[in-house]
Design an enzyme around this catalytic site. Structure first.
Site, PDB file in Angstrom:
ATOM      1  N   GLN A  30       0.830  -1.201   0.000  1.00  0.00           N
ATOM      2  CA  GLN A  30       0.000   0.000   0.000  1.00  0.00           C
ATOM      3  C   GLN A  30       0.863   1.249   0.000  1.00  0.00           C
ATOM      4  O   GLN A  30       1.752   1.395   0.833  1.00  0.00           O
ATOM      5  CB  GLN A  30      -0.899   0.026   1.237  1.00  0.00           C
ATOM      6  CG  GLN A  30      -1.757   1.287   1.274  1.00  0.00           C
ATOM      7  CD  GLN A  30      -2.906   1.178   2.258  1.00  0.00           C
ATOM      8  OE1 GLN A  30      -2.709   1.322   3.453  1.00  0.00           O
ATOM      9  NE2 GLN A  30      -4.085   0.893   1.754  1.00  0.00           N
ATOM     10  N   GLU A  40      -4.442  10.390   6.957  1.00  0.00           N
ATOM     11  CA  GLU A  40      -5.458  10.417   5.911  1.00  0.00           C
ATOM     12  C   GLU A  40      -6.552  11.441   6.222  1.00  0.00           C
ATOM     13  O   GLU A  40      -7.190  11.989   5.328  1.00  0.00           O
ATOM     14  CB  GLU A  40      -6.070   9.015   5.816  1.00  0.00           C
ATOM     15  CG  GLU A  40      -7.160   8.866   4.803  1.00  0.00           C
ATOM     16  CD  GLU A  40      -7.352   7.399   4.427  1.00  0.00           C
ATOM     17  OE1 GLU A  40      -6.352   6.756   4.104  1.00  0.00           O
ATOM     18  OE2 GLU A  40      -8.489   6.920   4.468  1.00  0.00           O
ATOM     19  N   PRO A  72     -10.131   6.454  -2.411  1.00  0.00           N
ATOM     20  CA  PRO A  72      -9.270   5.571  -1.623  1.00  0.00           C
ATOM     21  C   PRO A  72      -7.788   5.820  -1.873  1.00  0.00           C
ATOM     22  O   PRO A  72      -7.410   6.464  -2.852  1.00  0.00           O
ATOM     23  CB  PRO A  72      -9.662   4.168  -2.101  1.00  0.00           C
ATOM     24  CG  PRO A  72     -11.021   4.312  -2.657  1.00  0.00           C
ATOM     25  CD  PRO A  72     -11.098   5.693  -3.212  1.00  0.00           C
ATOM     26  N   ARG A  73      -6.986   5.289  -0.965  1.00  0.00           N
ATOM     27  CA  ARG A  73      -5.556   5.560  -0.969  1.00  0.00           C
ATOM     28  C   ARG A  73      -4.876   5.210  -2.292  1.00  0.00           C
ATOM     29  O   ARG A  73      -4.074   5.992  -2.808  1.00  0.00           O
ATOM     30  CB  ARG A  73      -4.888   4.754   0.148  1.00  0.00           C
ATOM     31  CG  ARG A  73      -5.270   5.255   1.519  1.00  0.00           C
ATOM     32  CD  ARG A  73      -4.680   4.396   2.608  1.00  0.00           C
ATOM     33  NE  ARG A  73      -5.035   4.952   3.921  1.00  0.00           N
ATOM     34  CZ  ARG A  73      -4.713   4.391   5.079  1.00  0.00           C
ATOM     35  NH1 ARG A  73      -4.043   3.256   5.098  1.00  0.00           N
ATOM     36  NH2 ARG A  73      -5.054   4.965   6.215  1.00  0.00           N
ATOM     37  N   ASP A  74      -5.182   4.027  -2.825  1.00  0.00           N
ATOM     38  CA  ASP A  74      -4.470   3.611  -4.040  1.00  0.00           C
ATOM     39  C   ASP A  74      -4.775   4.553  -5.200  1.00  0.00           C
ATOM     40  O   ASP A  74      -3.880   4.915  -5.970  1.00  0.00           O
ATOM     41  CB  ASP A  74      -4.806   2.148  -4.399  1.00  0.00           C
ATOM     42  CG  ASP A  74      -6.303   1.866  -4.440  1.00  0.00           C
ATOM     43  OD1 ASP A  74      -7.077   2.672  -3.890  1.00  0.00           O
ATOM     44  OD2 ASP A  74      -6.704   0.840  -5.021  1.00  0.00           O
TER      45      ASP A  74
END
Lengths: 235, 254, 657
Positions: C263, C284, C328-330
């Site tokens: 990640q 985040e 989202p993070r990705d």
């Protein structure tokens, strides 16, 4: 927990320091109040007093049974404070075998808060001198001249003060003693309350302010006595 | 922006192991950029020492973001260096200028023996926690998390105390090498919460006994610990600890 | 054949079924059984504590100087639990579903459902331990929302949730140490698994202070040694985080699951120069209020505040109007990389984008004006009010940013860039958390099990504690119940002697290379290969090149590394060399796995598998499986596949437009 465990623990020892410290603070209030009686002689009050108010107060302290009993308590308190203080200082120093090349110094704390042992020693030396000047003379010798008010004979402590404070050197030593006391109190007053567990921030702020006030006013009033006597502000 | 323009002199404590007496060694570090962290400056020095076939400087460090509490350098007389509320790993070279001499020592206290160079053994802190720094609740015993409301102010105060990272800067800064700020943070954290209630008295008595056994000094309320604490743990926790201890000690029936 | 040992029956009954029928060990026998736990983060500390409470004899190991310092401590945001305290429609099923979907349908349904089930007990347990979670004025627990979900289920303690949970587990662990149920070995590093008759029976550990090798027996061994993000050299992991324990187990027969799933966290402080040793995460939660942008002009050298509004490209809001800055993070990470690669990056390195709080400050400032009914304030005063609000919410993060960069984020937009943060891959484990080596378990980030190809925020803490407090105490009994007659194996058993010899031979070999290059320089080179070719975007050509380069690097390492000092004393460089040697081997396997998985899913983005708009394209027909790699020989692995069957959460393509 046994009593012995409680009083030999680091906090137990500090508890004794704090309690005796607070007790000594109370004693200082009494002492400074009695001494302040000499200022009854100031021209603005009653220039004809000639130390009468002070002498009567001193006589009351010396002749009342209850106060004589408390006196023993006071000496025990002072003794405990001194012995425990030295014991803690030695132990605390020993907790760091190898010291630092560069010290934190005043960046983290006030110099006088780190010098309570030294300040206490100066006060102790002063105390010995002071007891020799007044207390032992009054209690154990007949060297003090008597004075009689309303048919009651008592020591003329007022005159004794004048004699003692005639020497500028003694006055200087007393002033230094009072300065040591001031700094000792500046930290000790609030620290004693923290040590016995006062942790409410509001009260801590109050006690810290009170402590600074106390540590300035009380030693100042004490110091004014030899000065006033020496320079003849009080007759 | 990256200007490698600082040349510094480091005086660093070197000590082979706990038996060695140790001494200061002087090092020159060249081309230090102000964007480096203090520990990155040490990394670069160590790389250089290794290449020259010399012994690198051992120092404790891990997360390098100010939370694990591993790093422990006493820099120019101050634990974690010149910045306030900061750990060594978060100190950056912006704090220095070309030509500066920096003295770096390990934490000093009998209860924190030096292992090597700038590394010390802080297992005494673990033993203090073992003596009572917990709530005895076996896994699976818990009631619903919301069954026990906690006054917000107290929960916040408990959190502020629990923020302690156990780095030992308080001990390093204290003239008495006292661990009272560390201990008081844990006692306060647990005493402020209702969950900590049942063991409140035994906890404080046992933890103080262990602290004394480890050879830490006692507290004289100078406030040096609070001044250097990277997490700004308040001195009032020590007062609370005193109160807890005195109350527990005086009412205990044994 | 890989057997996940998933219990039969409907998904929501599996865990109950298992608990109802697994074998038990009676208390008298537990006292005779020894368990080795490697690592004391959330998974390790909670497992050691819980097993100690049950009466097992536990030996816990960590390389740090105290179990309290494991890197779980650095987790900022929070921990998820399906408590539904907010009455906003949360449930065990929803937490399960969000986790499966967030993981891009590459996790095992049964494990994830169990995770969601036990999540509520974790919060109860932690509160009982005295973890000071944030509370409302009524005294009850507070929740916040996190990426990838539509409910508020995240419990938190300011920005230090990981710290508070770890301290809770650490205290539980120290309590067991005090009671004599757990023996703690700090500053010890596991360097080999000891296998006797096909079962894991202990470890060889190096005492990092004296340099001595020690043999420790255990009826079973638990690896709770965390993730391997440091294979990239620069990551948000702590300096000491390593793959060594897991890698030793892998080479002794434990399969490695999905190694390429890493990640990349979108909001980290960018690299400032070659001296950089690690990267720092900015929570985040900052994306809740901040806006991310780059200049519309390539290579724009103006200062951010000089670039007018119409010349800024808020690329996330442009590309993903529905989710905007909260994708989202990705997705957020890839979008930042895309802009920088196209020449729009900012800062001296041009490898950063802006995270701007100017709008939020104004919005909060005006909000305060309304709330307090203030009138006639100047613009500067309104701005100040806004800054105060932002400070209250994010003050500690802003302070951290200023310490590291020397810039004031209240005045100048923060520069951020993605960085390696977490590894979803890890040792393959079955439903009972056992690896393919009998008696060898793997918990927490070190295993592969619950997050598929992408982990949702606030789920790592949940998994670590679930594994340690609530899963392993049941599943290990199922194995040890058959082992109650096994006596402690003496530590002079040939298997121990041989394992120790292999470790000491390897250490001697390393020390005798006496080459010219430092361990750190090799690690940096490995990191660069991994980041460039097996990082945020991967392609066949790059991965093939990377494998060759890594093999070359390995040769060079084993012939030219320079380690100062001696073996029998504290030697941090030797410790590091041991770890880097393992990272190099792991790097090769990661590239191999990434090469094999010719689809994009979650954090794994294969450039060959993308939609016309450049989004990740999953290929369920061919790749709906877990890759479990078996170590055969140097540079040689065999792939085993565990097919993933989604009976409840049916796969769909993720879209955030």
């Amino acid at each position: 927990m046994k009593w012995s465990e409680f009083f030999t623990s680091s906090i137990g020892k500090k508890f004794v320091m704090g309690l005796t410290g607070i007790f000594l603070v109370l004693f200082l209030i009494v002492h400074v109040s009695i001494n302040a009686c000499i200022f009854a002689d100031l021209p603005i009050f009653n220039a004809e007093d000639n130390g009468r108010m002070f002498n009567v107060a001193a006589h009351f302290m010396g002749s009342t049974v209850l106060i004589r009993i408390l006196e023993y308590g006071l000496f025990i308190g002072i003794l405990l404070h001194i012995v425990q203080g030295y014991a803690l200082t030695v132990k605390n120093r020993a907790a760091r075998g190898v010291g630092y090349a560069v010290n934190l110094g005043n960046r983290g704390s006030k110099w006088y808060s780190r010098s309570m042992g030294l300040l206490g020693t100066l006060i102790l030396l002063f105390l010995i001198l002071h007891l020799g000047h007044f207390w032992t003379k009054a209690r154990f010798t007949d060297q003090l001249s008597p004075v009689t008010y309303n048919g009651v004979e008592m020591h003329d402590m007022f005159t004794r003060m004048k004699d003692v404070f005639a020497s500028p050197l003694v006055v200087l030593v007393y002033i230094l003693g009072c300065i040591s006391l001031a700094y000792h109190l500046a930290h000790g007053f609030q620290s004693a309350f923290r040590t016995v567990g006062v942790h409410n921030k509001k009260y801590n702020i109050l006690l810290t302010s009170l402590g600074y006030g106390f540590s300035i006013i009380v030693p100042l009033v004490f110091a004014l006595m030899p000065i006033a006597m020496h320079f003849g502000w009080v007759a | 922006m990256s200007s490698n323009n600082m040349n510094l002199t480091l005086k660093v404590w070197k000590q082979k192991n706990s038996q060695d007496t140790g001494r200061f060694e002087t090092y020159q570090v060249k081309n230090v950029s102000e964007e480096m962290s203090f520990l990155e400056m040490f990394d670069i020095l160590n790389e250089e020492l290794i290449r020259e076939g010399k012994d690198p400087i051992a120092f404790d460090h891990d997360c390098r973001e100010g939370i694990c509490g591993t790093c422990s350098m006493y820099i120019d007389g101050k634990p974690h260096g010149p910045w306030q509320a900061n750990t060594t790993c978060q100190l950056h070279m912006r704090a220095y200028k070309d030509g500066d001499t920096i003295t770096v020592e390990p934490w000093r206290a009998n209860a924190f023996p030096v292992i090597k160079d700038l590394m010390v053994d802080r297992s005494s802190f673990d033993r203090i926690i073992q003596s009572g720094g917990y709530i005895s609740v076996n896994t699976g015993n818990a009631v619903d998390a919301n069954a026990l409301p906690v006054e917000k102010d107290k929960a916040d105060a408990a959190f502020a105390a629990a923020a302690c990272i156990g780095c030992g800067a308080c001990v390093a800064a204290c003239k008495n090498s006292s661990a009272m700020l560390f201990l008081s943070a844990k006692v306060s954290h647990l005493a402020l919460l209702p969950q900590g209630g049942p063991e409140r008295k035994t906890r404080v008595l046992n933890m103080v006994a262990q602290m004394d056994k480890e050879g830490f000094g006692s507290c004289t309320n100078t406030g040096a610990c609070e001044a250097v604490c990277p997490k700004e743990i308040s001195l009032s926790n020590i007062s609370r600890l005193n109160g807890e201890y005195i109350a527990a000690g005086l009412v205990s029936e044994k | 054949m890989l057997n996940s040992k998933t219990p039969a029956g409907p998904l929501e009954q599996k865990w109950t079924e298992f608990k109802g029928h697994c074998k038990l060990v009676n208390p008298a026998n537990k006292r005779k059984l020894e368990i080795v736990v490697v690592g004391t983060g959330l998974a390790g500390a909670s497992a050691a504590a819980a097993l100690g409470e049950l009466g097992y004899k536990v030996k816990a190991f960590c390389f740090q100087d105290s179990p309290r310092r494991a890197h779980s401590i650095a987790a900022q945001g929070g921990i998820n639990a399906a408590k539904n305290y907010q009455n906003d429609g949360d449930s065990v099923f929803r937490l399960f579903y969000d986790t499966i979907k967030g993981g891009d349908y590459r996790a095992r349904e049964s494990n994830v459902h169990r995770l969601a089930e036990v999540s509520t007990s974790i919060i109860d347990q932690c509160v009982a331990q005295g973890v000071p979670f944030a509370r409302e004025y009524g005294g009850l627990l507070s929740n916040r929302s996190f990426g990838g979900t539509q409910v508020q289920r995240t419990f938190y303690a300011a920005g230090q949730t990981g710290q508070q949970l770890l301290i809770g587990a650490y205290q539980a662990l120290e309590r067991q140490v005090a009671l004599g149920n757990v023996t703690m070995y700090a500053r010890h590093e596991m360097l080999e698994v000891v296998i006797v008759d096909g079962k894991a029976r202990g470890i060889i550990a190096r005492n990092l202070v004296t340099g001595e090798l020690e043999r420790h027996f255990g009826h079973s061994v638990l690896l709770c040694s965390g993730g391997y993000g440091n294979v990239f050299y620069l990551s948000t992991n702590a300096m000491g985080c390593n793959v060594t324990a897991a890698w030793k187990a892998h080479k002794k027969g434990a399969y490695f699951g999905n190694p390429c799933f890493t990640q990349i966290h979108p909001t980290c402080i960018p690299v400032s120069g070659d001296h950089q040793s690690k990267l720092t995460l900015m929570s985040e939660s900052l994306r809740n209020d901040g806006r991310i942008w780059v200049p519309k002009k390539q290579g724009d050298a103006r200062r951010p505040n000089e670039i007018p509004e119409e010349e800024r490209d808020y690329y996330l809001e442009r590309r993903y109007p529905a989710f905007g800055n909260l994708v989202p993070r990705d997705v957020a990470s890839r979008a930042a990389k895309e802009r920088c690669d196209a020449g729009y990056g900012v800062g001296t390195s041009r490898q950063a984008v802006y995270l701007d709080y100017a709008d939020a400050i104004q919005r909060y400032g005006k909000g305060e004006v309304n709330k307090r009914n203030l009138q006639g304030l100047s613009a500067a005063e309104v701005t100040q009010l806004g800054k105060d609000v932002v400070k209250e919410k994010y003050g500690n993060l802003f302070d951290m940013y200023e310490k590291i960069t020397g810039e004031n984020p209240y005045e100048i937009p923060m520069r951020i860039y993605p960085a390696v943060h977490y590894t979803m891959g890890g040792l393959w484990v079955d439903y009972e958390l056992m690896t393919t080596v009998p008696g060898l378990y793997c918990l927490g980030e070190a295993n592969f099990s619950d997050h598929g190809a992408n982990r949702l925020g606030a789920s790592a803490l949940m998994q670590g504690l679930a594994d340690g407090y609530f899963v392993i105490p049941y599943t290990i009994g199922n194995y040890l119940a058959d082992d109650i007659m096994t006596k402690a194996i003496p530590e002079d058993h040939p298997a121990f002697v041989e394992a120790e010899k292999s470790v000491s031979d390897r250490i001697s070999q390393l020390m005798n290379i006496k080459g010219k290059q430092t361990v750190e320089s090799f690690h940096k080179r490995l990191g660069k290969i991994m980041w460039d070719k097996c990082g945020m975007a991967r392609n066949e050509k790059g991965l093939k090149e990377a494998i060759v380069e890594i093999q070359q690097l390995k040769k060079e390492f084993w012939s030219d590394v320079k380690i100062p000092g001696v073996v029998n004393e504290m030697n941090p460089e030797l410790d590091k060399a041991n770890r880097v040697a393992d990272f190099i081997e792991l790097g090769e396997l990661m590239c191999l796995d990434a090469l094999n998985r010719r689809e994009s899913c979650g954090g794994h983005f294969r450039e060959e598998s993308q939609t016309e708009e450049g989004e990740a394209k999953r290929n369920d027909a061919e790749f709906s499986y877990v890759s479990a790699w078996e170590y055969k020989a140097e540079h040689e692995w065999q792939l085993h596949k565990e097919d993933l069957n989604f009976e409840v959460a049916k796969p769909t393509q993720r879209s955030y437009k």
